[in-house]
Motif scaffolding. Structure first.
Motif, PDB file in Angstrom:
ATOM      1  N   ALA A   1      11.065   7.212  -6.392  1.00  0.00           N
ATOM      2  CA  ALA A   1      10.080   6.303  -6.980  1.00  0.00           C
ATOM      3  C   ALA A   1      10.572   4.863  -6.968  1.00  0.00           C
ATOM      4  CB  ALA A   1       9.759   6.742  -8.405  1.00  0.00           C
ATOM      5  N   ASP A   2      11.865   4.666  -7.229  1.00  0.00           N
ATOM      6  CA  ASP A   2      12.435   3.315  -7.206  1.00  0.00           C
ATOM      7  C   ASP A   2      12.403   2.736  -5.795  1.00  0.00           C
ATOM      8  OD1 ASP A   2      13.172   3.307  -9.981  1.00  0.00           O
ATOM      9  OD2 ASP A   2      14.879   4.588  -9.475  1.00  0.00           O
ATOM     10  N   ILE A   3      12.715   3.552  -4.814  1.00  0.00           N
ATOM     11  CA  ILE A   3      12.702   3.087  -3.425  1.00  0.00           C
ATOM     12  C   ILE A   3      11.284   2.718  -3.007  1.00  0.00           C
ATOM     13  CG2 ILE A   3      13.171   3.737  -1.028  1.00  0.00           C
ATOM     14  CD1 ILE A   3      15.355   5.649  -2.189  1.00  0.00           C
ATOM     15  N   ASP A   4      10.319   3.544  -3.391  1.00  0.00           N
ATOM     16  CA  ASP A   4       8.923   3.225  -3.076  1.00  0.00           C
ATOM     17  C   ASP A   4       8.504   1.919  -3.738  1.00  0.00           C
ATOM     18  OD1 ASP A   4       8.684   5.500  -1.548  1.00  0.00           O
ATOM     19  OD2 ASP A   4       7.747   6.706  -3.134  1.00  0.00           O
ATOM     20  N   ALA A   5       8.955   1.699  -4.965  1.00  0.00           N
ATOM     21  CA  ALA A   5       8.623   0.459  -5.670  1.00  0.00           C
ATOM     22  C   ALA A   5       9.226  -0.743  -4.963  1.00  0.00           C
ATOM     23  CB  ALA A   5       9.104   0.533  -7.112  1.00  0.00           C
ATOM     24  N   ALA A   6      10.458  -0.590  -4.480  1.00  0.00           N
ATOM     25  CA  ALA A   6      11.114  -1.684  -3.764  1.00  0.00           C
ATOM     26  C   ALA A   6      10.385  -1.979  -2.454  1.00  0.00           C
ATOM     27  CB  ALA A   6      12.570  -1.336  -3.495  1.00  0.00           C
ATOM     28  N   LEU A   7       9.932  -0.949  -1.765  1.00  0.00           N
ATOM     29  CA  LEU A   7       9.192  -1.147  -0.516  1.00  0.00           C
ATOM     30  C   LEU A   7       7.869  -1.868  -0.771  1.00  0.00           C
ATOM     31  CD1 LEU A   7       9.861   2.343   1.085  1.00  0.00           C
ATOM     32  CD2 LEU A   7      10.490   0.152   2.115  1.00  0.00           C
ATOM     33  N   THR A   8       7.162  -1.455  -1.794  1.00  0.00           N
ATOM     34  CA  THR A   8       5.893  -2.104  -2.130  1.00  0.00           C
ATOM     35  C   THR A   8       6.120  -3.570  -2.498  1.00  0.00           C
ATOM     36  OG1 THR A   8       4.957  -0.009  -2.914  1.00  0.00           O
ATOM     37  CG2 THR A   8       3.899  -2.035  -3.682  1.00  0.00           C
ATOM     38  N   ALA A   9       7.163  -3.817  -3.288  1.00  0.00           N
ATOM     39  CA  ALA A   9       7.478  -5.188  -3.696  1.00  0.00           C
ATOM     40  C   ALA A   9       7.868  -6.042  -2.502  1.00  0.00           C
ATOM     41  CB  ALA A   9       8.609  -5.167  -4.723  1.00  0.00           C
ATOM     42  N   ALA A  10       8.668  -5.489  -1.604  1.00  0.00           N
ATOM     43  CA  ALA A  10       9.113  -6.249  -0.435  1.00  0.00           C
ATOM     44  C   ALA A  10       7.943  -6.572   0.486  1.00  0.00           C
ATOM     45  CB  ALA A  10      10.185  -5.468   0.320  1.00  0.00           C
ATOM     46  N   GLN A  11       7.005  -5.633   0.608  1.00  0.00           N
ATOM     47  CA  GLN A  11       5.827  -5.881   1.443  1.00  0.00           C
ATOM     48  C   GLN A  11       4.995  -7.025   0.875  1.00  0.00           C
ATOM     49  OE1 GLN A  11       2.913  -2.638   1.679  1.00  0.00           O
ATOM     50  NE2 GLN A  11       2.756  -3.011   3.888  1.00  0.00           N
ATOM     51  N   ALA A  12       4.798  -7.017  -0.449  1.00  0.00           N
ATOM     52  CA  ALA A  12       4.045  -8.095  -1.082  1.00  0.00           C
ATOM     53  C   ALA A  12       4.818  -9.407  -1.018  1.00  0.00           C
ATOM     54  CB  ALA A  12       3.743  -7.722  -2.529  1.00  0.00           C
ATOM     55  N   GLY A  13       6.125  -9.314  -1.210  1.00  0.00           N
ATOM     56  CA  GLY A  13       6.955 -10.518  -1.152  1.00  0.00           C
ATOM     57  C   GLY A  13       6.943 -11.154   0.226  1.00  0.00           C
ATOM     58  N   PHE A  14       6.920 -10.330   1.258  1.00  0.00           N
ATOM     59  CA  PHE A  14       6.876 -10.862   2.622  1.00  0.00           C
ATOM     60  C   PHE A  14       5.589 -11.648   2.867  1.00  0.00           C
ATOM     61  CE2 PHE A  14       5.690  -9.932   7.177  1.00  0.00           C
ATOM     62  CZ  PHE A  14       6.519 -10.907   7.723  1.00  0.00           C
ATOM     63  N   SER A  15       4.472 -11.142   2.338  1.00  0.00           N
ATOM     64  CA  SER A  15       3.193 -11.833   2.516  1.00  0.00           C
ATOM     65  C   SER A  15       3.226 -13.238   1.923  1.00  0.00           C
ATOM     66  CB  SER A  15       2.066 -11.020   1.866  1.00  0.00           C
ATOM     67  OG  SER A  15       1.909  -9.776   2.509  1.00  0.00           O
ATOM     68  N   VAL A  16       3.963 -13.381   0.820  1.00  0.00           N
ATOM     69  CA  VAL A  16       4.087 -14.690   0.180  1.00  0.00           C
ATOM     70  C   VAL A  16       5.106 -15.566   0.906  1.00  0.00           C
ATOM     71  CG1 VAL A  16       4.819 -15.882  -1.937  1.00  0.00           C
ATOM     72  CG2 VAL A  16       3.403 -13.812  -2.076  1.00  0.00           C
ATOM     73  N   TRP A  17       6.258 -14.997   1.184  1.00  0.00           N
ATOM     74  CA  TRP A  17       7.390 -15.782   1.695  1.00  0.00           C
ATOM     75  C   TRP A  17       7.145 -16.286   3.113  1.00  0.00           C
ATOM     76  CZ3 TRP A  17      10.946 -18.363  -0.575  1.00  0.00           C
ATOM     77  CH2 TRP A  17      12.140 -18.705   0.057  1.00  0.00           C
ATOM     78  N   ARG A  18       6.517 -15.478   3.944  1.00  0.00           N
ATOM     79  CA  ARG A  18       6.299 -15.902   5.333  1.00  0.00           C
ATOM     80  C   ARG A  18       5.365 -17.107   5.404  1.00  0.00           C
ATOM     81  NH1 ARG A  18       2.927 -11.634   8.842  1.00  0.00           N
ATOM     82  NH2 ARG A  18       3.591 -13.197  10.358  1.00  0.00           N
ATOM     83  N   ARG A  19       4.538 -17.290   4.366  1.00  0.00           N
ATOM     84  CA  ARG A  19       3.611 -18.412   4.339  1.00  0.00           C
ATOM     85  C   ARG A  19       4.123 -19.579   3.502  1.00  0.00           C
ATOM     86  NH1 ARG A  19       0.666 -13.774   4.857  1.00  0.00           N
ATOM     87  NH2 ARG A  19      -0.896 -13.823   6.535  1.00  0.00           N
ATOM     88  N   THR A  20       5.329 -19.437   2.976  1.00  0.00           N
ATOM     89  CA  THR A  20       5.958 -20.539   2.248  1.00  0.00           C
ATOM     90  C   THR A  20       6.485 -21.546   3.256  1.00  0.00           C
ATOM     91  OG1 THR A  20       6.580 -19.032   0.458  1.00  0.00           O
ATOM     92  CG2 THR A  20       7.757 -21.136   0.575  1.00  0.00           C
ATOM     93  N   GLY A  21       6.229 -22.814   3.035  1.00  0.00           N
ATOM     94  CA  GLY A  21       6.654 -23.840   3.976  1.00  0.00           C
ATOM     95  C   GLY A  21       8.154 -23.824   4.219  1.00  0.00           C
ATOM     96  N   THR A  22       8.551 -24.172   5.436  1.00  0.00           N
ATOM     97  CA  THR A  22       9.971 -24.102   5.788  1.00  0.00           C
ATOM     98  C   THR A  22      10.835 -24.997   4.905  1.00  0.00           C
ATOM     99  OG1 THR A  22       9.572 -25.760   7.503  1.00  0.00           O
ATOM    100  CG2 THR A  22       9.553 -23.458   8.178  1.00  0.00           C
TER     101      THR A  22
END
Length: 483
Positions: free
Chosen positions: A42-63
Motif C-alpha cells: 500500500a505504501d509503494i502504491d501511494a508513492a507511485l500515485t504521488a510521484a505520478q501527480a508530482g511529475f505532472s506538476v514538476w515537468r511544467r514548472t519553469g526551468t
C-alpha cells in the motif's frame, strides 16, 4: 542524535501502513542506532500515485524556478553538513572528516544540476525543403525509481535526485537499509527548499520487494541503480519487461598500473591513502596493483608502511583515519579473500586480520598482500574492503592483457611520467574512468560510470542529465501562403 526514520510520500513523513520497522545498526559497536519503516504494498502504491501527480506538476514548472529550488536544497545541505555528517559517521562508521567531505560533494551535485537545468539544449536541423522545419527537443522521461548503495549514502542518492529534478522528473528513492539517514536528510532539504509534494518520495524496507513493485509499475519509466553486478543484472531483467530506461553503476575491480618511470614511494603513498579511504568500500577503489618488477620492492615497502601507520577506530573518534566495514557479511568476505590469497602463496606485508583490540564491530586491519598470484580469488572478485593485493609485471602488453582480463570496467589508474606510455595506457584500459597519477576521480562536473559488467549510462557532469531525458524529433510542414 540518530532518530527513527519514516517514509516520505506526497510531501509528508509517515510510518509504514502496518507499522512495521527494522533496526539500523552501528557497524562500530553493533548497537542499534534506530529504526526504519518497512514499506508495504500500500505504501509503494501511494508513492507511485504521488510521484505520478508530482511529475505532472514538476515537468511544467519553469526551468528557472526548478533551478532555484534545487539550488536552495544545495544550500540547505551545506548548512546542515555537520549534522548530516554525524548521522553518516554513525550509520557507516566512516571517519567524520570523510563524512563531511561526502556531504559537501552531495551538495555539489545539487548545485551543479541547478545550473544544468537551464542548459537542456535542443537542436534545429536544416530542412531539405523550404516549406518544412525540423527540430529536436528533450523532455523529462517521467517517474524515476532509484536505488542507492550504503557506501556513499549521501553522494549516491544525490546524483540521482539532483539529476532527476533538473530534468523535470519526479523520483522515488530507495536507499540502502544499512545507511538510510543520510538520504533522508537530502529529502528533508528538498522538502524545506519548497520542492512540490510528490516530486521526491522516499521508501525504506525490503529491497527486493520494493524494487519488483516499483519496476513492474507502468508509472515508472526510468530506473537508476548503484549496486553490485548481480543486483544490476536482476534489475535489468525486471526493467526489460516494461522496456524501461535504465542506468546503472555497478561493481568494479580497478587495476592500478605502476610503470618504471615513476617515483615508486610517492606512487605508493597516493595509492595507500586512496585504497583505505572509506575502509576500501569504494566502487572505484584501486584493487589490483600491478607494479613494474624494477619498482616493486620500494612500492611494496612504502605501501605497507602507510597501512601500518593508519589509526583504526570508530569514525566519531578524533584522529581516526579508517573505520569499520559496514556490515558483518563484508567482514566475513574480506576474511575469506585474505585466507585464500595466503593459501595461494601471497605474503602478508601489513595487517591481515581483525585488530586485537576490536572485540565489537566489523573492523579489519589495513592490509597489504604481496606477490599475489592472478588466480587468487582477490584478484578476480571485487574486494570491497581494506585489502590491497600487489603483484609485478614485466612488459606493457602483458600488464594490459592482465588488467583487462576481468568482466569489470568501472575505473583504472596509471602511474607514469612518460606521455606516450600514459596515453597508450589510458586509451587501452577497458574502463569508463581513468586516473593518471591521480586517484580522486569523482566530482560533480565530470561523468561517472563504467563499461562491460560495471554498468551503463553516466552520472554527474553534463552527460548525467541525459539519462533522465527523452529525445523528441519534430517536423513541421508550413502551409503555403496564398499569393
Amino acid at each position: 542524535m540518530y532518530r527513527d526514520l519514516e517514509l516520505y510520500i506526497d510531501g509528508a513523513w509517515r510510518g509504514a501502513a502496518n507499522g512495521a520497522t527494522r533496526a539500523v545498526t552501528d557497524p562500530a559497536t553493533e548497537d542499534t542506532l534506530g529504526s526504519i519503516a518497512e514499506a508495504t504494498d500500500a505504501d509503494i502504491d501511494a508513492a507511485l500515485t504521488a510521484a505520478q501527480a508530482g511529475f505532472s506538476v514538476w515537468r511544467r514548472t519553469g526551468t528557472w524556478e526548478r533551478a532555484k529550488l534545487i539550488r536552495k536544497a544545495s544550500d540547505l545541505i551545506r548548512e546542515r553538513a555537520e549534522e548530516i555528517a554525524t548521522l553518516m559517521s554513525l550509520e557507516t562508521g566512516k571517519p567524520l572528516a570523510e563524512a563531511k567531505g561526502e556531504v559537501n560533494a552531495a551538495a555539489d551535485q545539487f548545485e551543479w544540476y541547478s545550473e544544468e537545468t537551464k542548459r537542456i539544449y535542443g537542436q534545429l536541423i536544416e530542412s531539405r525543403t523550404a516549406d518544412s522545419r525540423m527540430a529536436v527537443i528533450h523532455q523529462p522521461v517521467g517517474v524515476v525509481a532509484a536505488f542507492s548503495a550504503w557506501n556513499f549514502p549521501a553522494l549516491l542518492p544525490a546524483r540521482k535526485i539532483a539529476a532527476a529534478l533538473a530534468a523535470g522528473c519526479s523520483i522515488i528513492i530507495k536507499p540502502a537499509g544499512e545507511a538510510p539517514a543520510s538520504c533522508a536528510a537530502l529529502v528533508r532539504a528538498c522538502h524545506d527548499a519548497g520542492v512540490p509534494s510528490g516530486v521526491v518520495n522516499f521508501l525504506t524496507g525490503q529491497s527486493d520487494m520494493i524494487a519488483r513493485r516499483l519496476i513492474a509499475s507502468p508509472i515508472v519509466r526510468k530506473v537508476s541503480v548503484t549496486g553490485s553486478v548481480p543486483v544490476g543484472k536482476q534489475i535489468l531483467h525486471l526493467a526489460a519487461d516494461g522496456v524501461k530506461k535504465v542506468s546503472m553503476e555497478l561493481g568494479g575491480h580497478a587495476p592500478v598500473v605502476v610503470f618504471d618511470d615513476v617515483d615508486a614511494e610517492k606512487a605508493a603513498e597516493v595509492c595507500a591513502n586512496t585504497k583505505f579511504r572509506n575502509c576500501g568500500q569504494v566502487c572505484i577503489s584501486p584493487t589490483r596493483f600491478y607494479v613494474h618488477e624494477s619498482k616493486y620492492e620500494a612500492f611494496a615497502r612504502r605501501f605497507a608502511e602507510v597501512a601500518k601507520s593508519l589509526k583504526v577506530g570508530r569514525g566519531m573518534e578524533e584522529g581516526v583515519q579508517m573505520g569499520p566495514l559496514a556490515n558483518r557479511r563484508g567482514l566475513e568476505t574480506i576474511q575469506e579473500l585474505v585466507a585464500d590469497a595466503r593459501q595461494q602463496g601471497a605474503e602478508v606485508l601489513a595487517g591481515g586480520g581483525v585488530p586485537a583490540e576490536a572485540n565489537r564491530g566489523f573492523f579489519f586491519e589495513p592490509t597489504v598482500l604481496g606477490n599475489v598470484p592472478d588466480d587468487a580469488r582477490i584478484m578476480r572478485e571485487e574486494p570491497f574492503g581494506p585489502v590491497a593485493p600487489l603483484t609485478t609485471f614485466t612488459s606493457y602488453d602483458e600488464v594490459m592483457e592482465r588488467a583487462n582480463a576481468l568482466p569489470f570496467g568501472l575505473a583504472g589508474y596509471v602511474f607514469s611520467n612518460d606521455l606516450r606510455t600514459a596515453t597508450r595506457a589510458y586509451e587501452d584500459l577497458e574502463v569508463g574512468m581513468v586516473g593518471v597519477n591521480e586517484m580522486l576521480l569523482a566530482t560533480a562536473e565530470a561523468p561517472f560510470g563504467g563499461v562491460k559488467e560495471s554498468g551503463m549510462g553516466r552520472e554527474g557532469g553534463s552527460f548525467g542529465i541525459g539519462d533522465y531525458l527523452e529525445t523528441k524529433y519534430v517536423k513541421i510542414k508550413l502551409e503555403e501562403r496564398a499569393r
